[in-house]
Design a protein around this motif. Structure first.
Motif, PDB file in Angstrom:
ATOM      1  N   UNK A 671       0.823  -1.218   0.000  1.00 20.03           N
ATOM      2  CA  UNK A 671       0.000   0.000   0.000  1.00 20.03           C
ATOM      3  C   UNK A 671       0.849   1.257   0.000  1.00 20.03           C
ATOM      4  N   UNK A 672       2.143   1.117   0.329  1.00 19.42           N
ATOM      5  CA  UNK A 672       2.985   2.298   0.402  1.00 19.42           C
ATOM      6  C   UNK A 672       2.806   3.088   1.685  1.00 19.42           C
ATOM      7  N   UNK A 673       2.199   2.452   2.720  1.00 21.37           N
ATOM      8  CA  UNK A 673       1.938   3.166   3.979  1.00 21.37           C
ATOM      9  C   UNK A 673       2.778   2.648   5.135  1.00 21.37           C
ATOM     10  N   UNK A 674       3.433   1.473   4.965  1.00 22.43           N
ATOM     11  CA  UNK A 674       4.153   0.876   6.091  1.00 22.43           C
ATOM     12  C   UNK A 674       5.221   1.793   6.654  1.00 22.43           C
ATOM     13  N   UNK A 675       6.153   2.236   5.811  1.00 24.86           N
ATOM     14  CA  UNK A 675       7.233   3.097   6.287  1.00 24.86           C
ATOM     15  C   UNK A 675       6.728   4.491   6.624  1.00 24.86           C
ATOM     16  N   UNK A 676       5.678   4.947   5.943  1.00 32.26           N
ATOM     17  CA  UNK A 676       5.103   6.263   6.269  1.00 32.26           C
ATOM     18  C   UNK A 676       4.514   6.259   7.683  1.00 32.26           C
ATOM     19  N   UNK A 677       3.762   5.199   8.006  1.00 28.27           N
ATOM     20  CA  UNK A 677       3.197   5.081   9.365  1.00 28.27           C
ATOM     21  C   UNK A 677       4.318   4.950  10.386  1.00 28.27           C
ATOM     22  N   UNK A 678       5.341   4.162  10.039  1.00 28.41           N
ATOM     23  CA  UNK A 678       6.496   4.015  10.938  1.00 28.41           C
ATOM     24  C   UNK A 678       7.121   5.377  11.232  1.00 28.41           C
ATOM     25  N   UNK A 679       7.278   6.190  10.187  1.00 25.83           N
ATOM     26  CA  UNK A 679       7.851   7.527  10.347  1.00 25.83           C
ATOM     27  C   UNK A 679       6.982   8.391  11.264  1.00 25.83           C
ATOM     28  N   UNK A 680       5.680   8.314  11.083  1.00 27.45           N
ATOM     29  CA  UNK A 680       4.762   9.111  11.913  1.00 27.45           C
ATOM     30  C   UNK A 680       4.815   8.681  13.373  1.00 27.45           C
ATOM     31  N   UNK A 681       4.880   7.348  13.604  1.00 27.15           N
ATOM     32  CA  UNK A 681       4.915   6.851  14.995  1.00 27.15           C
ATOM     33  C   UNK A 681       6.196   7.314  15.689  1.00 27.15           C
ATOM     34  N   UNK A 682       7.336   7.244  14.962  1.00 26.86           N
ATOM     35  CA  UNK A 682       8.602   7.684  15.559  1.00 26.86           C
ATOM     36  C   UNK A 682       8.535   9.169  15.898  1.00 26.86           C
ATOM     37  N   UNK A 683       7.950   9.991  15.017  1.00 20.73           N
ATOM     38  CA  UNK A 683       7.817  11.425  15.291  1.00 20.73           C
ATOM     39  C   UNK A 683       6.940  11.675  16.506  1.00 20.73           C
ATOM     40  N   UNK A 684       5.862  10.893  16.652  1.00 24.31           N
ATOM     41  CA  UNK A 684       4.987  11.051  17.825  1.00 24.31           C
ATOM     42  C   UNK A 684       5.762  10.770  19.108  1.00 24.31           C
ATOM     43  N   UNK A 685       6.735   9.842  19.021  1.00 23.45           N
ATOM     44  CA  UNK A 685       7.549   9.520  20.196  1.00 23.45           C
ATOM     45  C   UNK A 685       8.700  10.512  20.385  1.00 23.45           C
ATOM     46  N   UNK A 686       8.670  11.631  19.619  1.00 25.47           N
ATOM     47  CA  UNK A 686       9.694  12.660  19.783  1.00 25.47           C
ATOM     48  C   UNK A 686      11.045  12.272  19.201  1.00 25.47           C
ATOM     49  N   UNK A 687      11.058  11.289  18.298  1.00 25.27           N
ATOM     50  CA  UNK A 687      12.313  10.832  17.720  1.00 25.27           C
ATOM     51  C   UNK A 687      12.406  11.158  16.238  1.00 25.27           C
TER      52      UNK A 687
END
Length: 714
Positions: A671-687
């Motif tokens: 779907x092209x969303x796996x790494x995008x979601x991963x990036x968003x989750x890391x940003x939410x964790x302040x990383x």
């Protein structure tokens, strides 16, 4: 009477010593060569003696010990240790009746110094054979009158001095053919020819210098008006070389110069001649390819270097090879682009071919016929100097005409198209307003559909992740369930044995019963332990699928990574297209509990591992697939690295892989969303997440987390 006979014998012996030892060379009118010249140097009647003695010009000289040799046989082996070659030539000449009443002159070519004696008397010195030595400059020199009568014998003696070194004369290294015009007996036609040559030379000099300067000024002015035209810049520099070359070429006609200056002029002459030829080829290459290759520049450097040994040390083979290679190189380019040569480009070809042919002819004449070279060198030089810039001027004129015609045609087309577009625009303005309203409505509907589709894709990505996790969990649950079944079966058998023992009232062994009860207790503890493990796995699955509270909680990061890397691996092994992967975990024990949204961060680990497994499926190298997961604590920063040895990510898509909906998978596999979601989750964790990749070696994803981030919600 006896005394008279003795006297006559003495007279005869004296005459024999002075003349009889030499053959008398009879000159006739049919011996005249071009421009009424008789070449004396190649005649057979010469005798030679090396050294110097003024008495060797005398009529009554005893010539015993002299060798038979004419001036064309001079060679470098006759030099002394200082490179000096000095000697005397003698010959007896007689004019037949065909030369009666003809005025005669002596002419010289080549730079050696000579003193010419006729019947023992000095009639002329060409240069200075004494001290200081001064070479004779033969350029544009009139012949010297000499009184000769038909039917009378004359002794012609020549005192010859030459120096053979790097920067002085090299005439005795010439071929015998080129030494033939060393000394000549000429008629009046030769004097007329010298006058004509003198006049033609100054005409050529004036023409070449004047036209060269005008073209130099013209092209630099064109470059000033058109500074963006590279061709004008190349031609402007070419005309600069042409102007300098013309001054160098004809520098010996302005004033009397020494041989040292003539040698320097000749070296510069050959150098600029090569540069002019190569510049012309550069211009041809630029017109055909819009660039000048490195090989062309290299050829220029090689020819300039080879020019030094060719024209200072007479080692001409390397220069000739380089020159031929240059012609082959540009001939190949000309052949490769032959179909593109049309219109004005033919003038560029002519600007190269004509002077190149001229220089080849000049080299051949200089090498094999100095007579013809001296006859036509000014004409050949003028062609070599003037034809290229004049042809370039013709090219610019024709090209300007072609450009002007093309601009006129394009202008007419543009006017026609403008009128047509004006009519179309008037009609389209009416339709545009209606279309804008309709498109606005369509865009609104499309935006709503896009939002719905995006939500579905995100849910699809979650379900795909859950499906992969489920396969791994099934594999993980299987082990504790096997333990529960095994320990249950054993416990049932032990209980059966215990009941049988208890039925033996009188002979039963209490010790066996107690041991069996202890075994049953141990088995039940293990059943409870593995059941708790299965319960923990199922609970983790439910938390991953349902999501949690969205609040960060202290979490054992190393344990979480170890568990979900393992689950992702077994999920991959249980799915389609499984591969063998070596899992390498290097978890820093200093990494303790970290505030994480556990349910979300597990998706980060699973997505990165699944992405690595997918990449390593395409590995075709001989090394085994390997996944390395490392953690490291540095101050308040925790680093997580997930590295694979897959094919790597190309540089042109490296910056796109974290963008939503970007995928390299075929069809509906991603779907092209796996790494995008991963990036968003890391940003939410302040990383932050970084990507490093090298083609053929693998990819590393690096996550940097703050050890004490402020609580956030997704």
């Amino acid at each position: 009477m006896k005394r008279l006979l003795i006297f006559l014998l003495v007279i005869y012996a004296f005459s024999f010593n002075s003349f009889a030892q030499q053959e008398v060379i009879v000159l006739s009118a049919d011996m005249f060569k071009s421009h009424q010249r008789i070449f004396l140097a190649p005649l057979d009647g010469w005798i030679f003696r090396q050294g110097n003695d003024p008495k060797w010009a005398d009529l009554d000289l005893d010539s015993n010990g002299w060798e038979t040799m004419n001036p064309t046989a001079l060679n470098p082996k006759m030099e002394d240790e200082n490179g000096r070659l000095e000697g005397w030539f003698r010959i007896i000449l007689k004019l037949d009746d065909s030369l009666k009443d003809t005025p005669f002159y002596l002419s010289r070519s080549l730079w050696a110094a000579t003193d010419v004696y006729l019947d023992g008397k000095l009639i002329h010195s060409f240069g200075n054979t004494g001290d200081p030595y001064q070479a004779f400059n033969p350029i544009l020199k009139y012949p010297v009158p000499i009184d000769l009568e038909a039917g009378k014998e004359y002794l012609l003696a020549i005192h010859f001095v030459d120096y053979e070194s790097t920067f002085t004369q090299r005439e005795i290294r010439l071929t015998p053919q080129n030494l033939q015009p060393f000394i000549n007996l000429t008629g009046p036609d030769y004097t007329t020819w010298v006058s004509r040559d003198y006049k033609h030379t100054h005409i050529y000099v004036t023409l070449c210098l004047g036209v060269s300067f005008l073209l130099f000024f013209l092209y630099w002015f064109l470059l000033y008006l058109n500074p963006d035209q590279t061709l004008f810049r190349i031609i402007a520099w070419y005309t600069t070389v042409v102007l300098i070359g013309a001054i160098v070429f004809f520098g010996n006609t302005f004033f009397e110069i020494s041989y040292s200056l003539e040698k320097l002029r000749f070296i510069l002459f050959i150098t600029f001649q090569a540069i002019m030829t190569l510049f012309g080829l550069f211009i041809l290459e630029w017109v055909l390819t819009q660039k000048i290759s490195r090989l062309s520049w290299a050829l220029l450097a090689v020819l300039l270097i080879m020019n030094i040994p060719a024209h200072i040390f007479s080692i001409s083979q390397p220069f000739a090879i380089a020159f031929v290679f240059m012609l082959l190189h540009f001939g190949k380019k000309l052949y490769a682009h032959r179909l593109e040569i049309k219109g004005a480009k033919w003038t560029i070809v002519a600007a190269v071919v004509i002077p190149t042919v001229a220089i080849i002819v000049q080299i051949i004449l200089h090498k094999y016929s100095l007579d013809l070279y001296n006859e036509y060198d000014k004409l050949i030089l003028s062609l070599h100097i003037l034809t290229p810039p004049l042809f370039y001027l013709a090219y610019i004129s024709v090209r300007f005409k072609e450009t002007l015609s093309a601009v006129q045609i394009e202008s007419q087309k543009l006017l026609q198209v403008t009128e047509e577009k004006r009519e179309i625009l008037a009609n389209q303005n009416i339709l545009l307003e209606a279309q804008v309203t309709e498109r606005t409505k369509e865009l609104k509907n499309s935006l709503e559909n896009l939002k719905a589709t995006q939500a579905q894709l995100i849910q699809q990505e979650k379900l795909a992740s859950l499906g992969q996790l489920t396969a791994g969990i099934a594999h993980e649950i299987k082990n504790p369930l096997n333990f529960v079944n095994n320990f249950s079966e054993v416990s049932i058998e032990i209980i059966g044995e215990t009941l049988e023992e208890m039925e033996k009232r009188e002979t039963r062994d209490e010790t066996i019963i107690l041991e069996n009860l202890e075994d049953i207790q141990s088995n039940l503890q293990k059943i409870h332990e593995h059941g708790s493990r299965a319960n923990s796995i199922v609970t983790s699955m439910l938390q991953h699928s349902r999501g949690g509270s969205g609040e960060k909680e202290p979490t054992d990061l190393n344990a979480l990574i170890k568990e979900y890397v393992n689950l992702s691996f077994h999920g991959m092994r249980a799915g389609k297209n499984p591969i063998d992967v070596e899992i390498v975990l290097d978890l820093d024990p200093e990494v303790k509990e970290v505030a994480l949204i556990k349910e979300d961060f597990t998706r980060v680990i699973i997505n990165l591992c699944n992405n690595a497994f997918d990449a390593m499926r395409t590995v075709t190298t001989q090394h085994a697939a390997s996944l390395s997961v490392n953690t490291k604590k540095q101050g308040d920063t925790i680093t997580i690295e997930v590295a694979d040895n897959g094919p790597g990510i190309p540089d042109d898509i490296k910056d796109k892989i974290l963008q939503p909906f970007f995928t390299t998978k075929k069809g509906t596999e991603g779907t092209g969303l796996g790494l995008s979601i991963t990036h968003d989750i890391v940003k939410v964790h302040g990383g932050e997440i970084k990507v490093e990749s090298e083609i053929g070696k693998g990819t590393t994803f690096t996550i940097l987390l703050n050890h004490k981030p402020s609580p956030q919600s997704i």
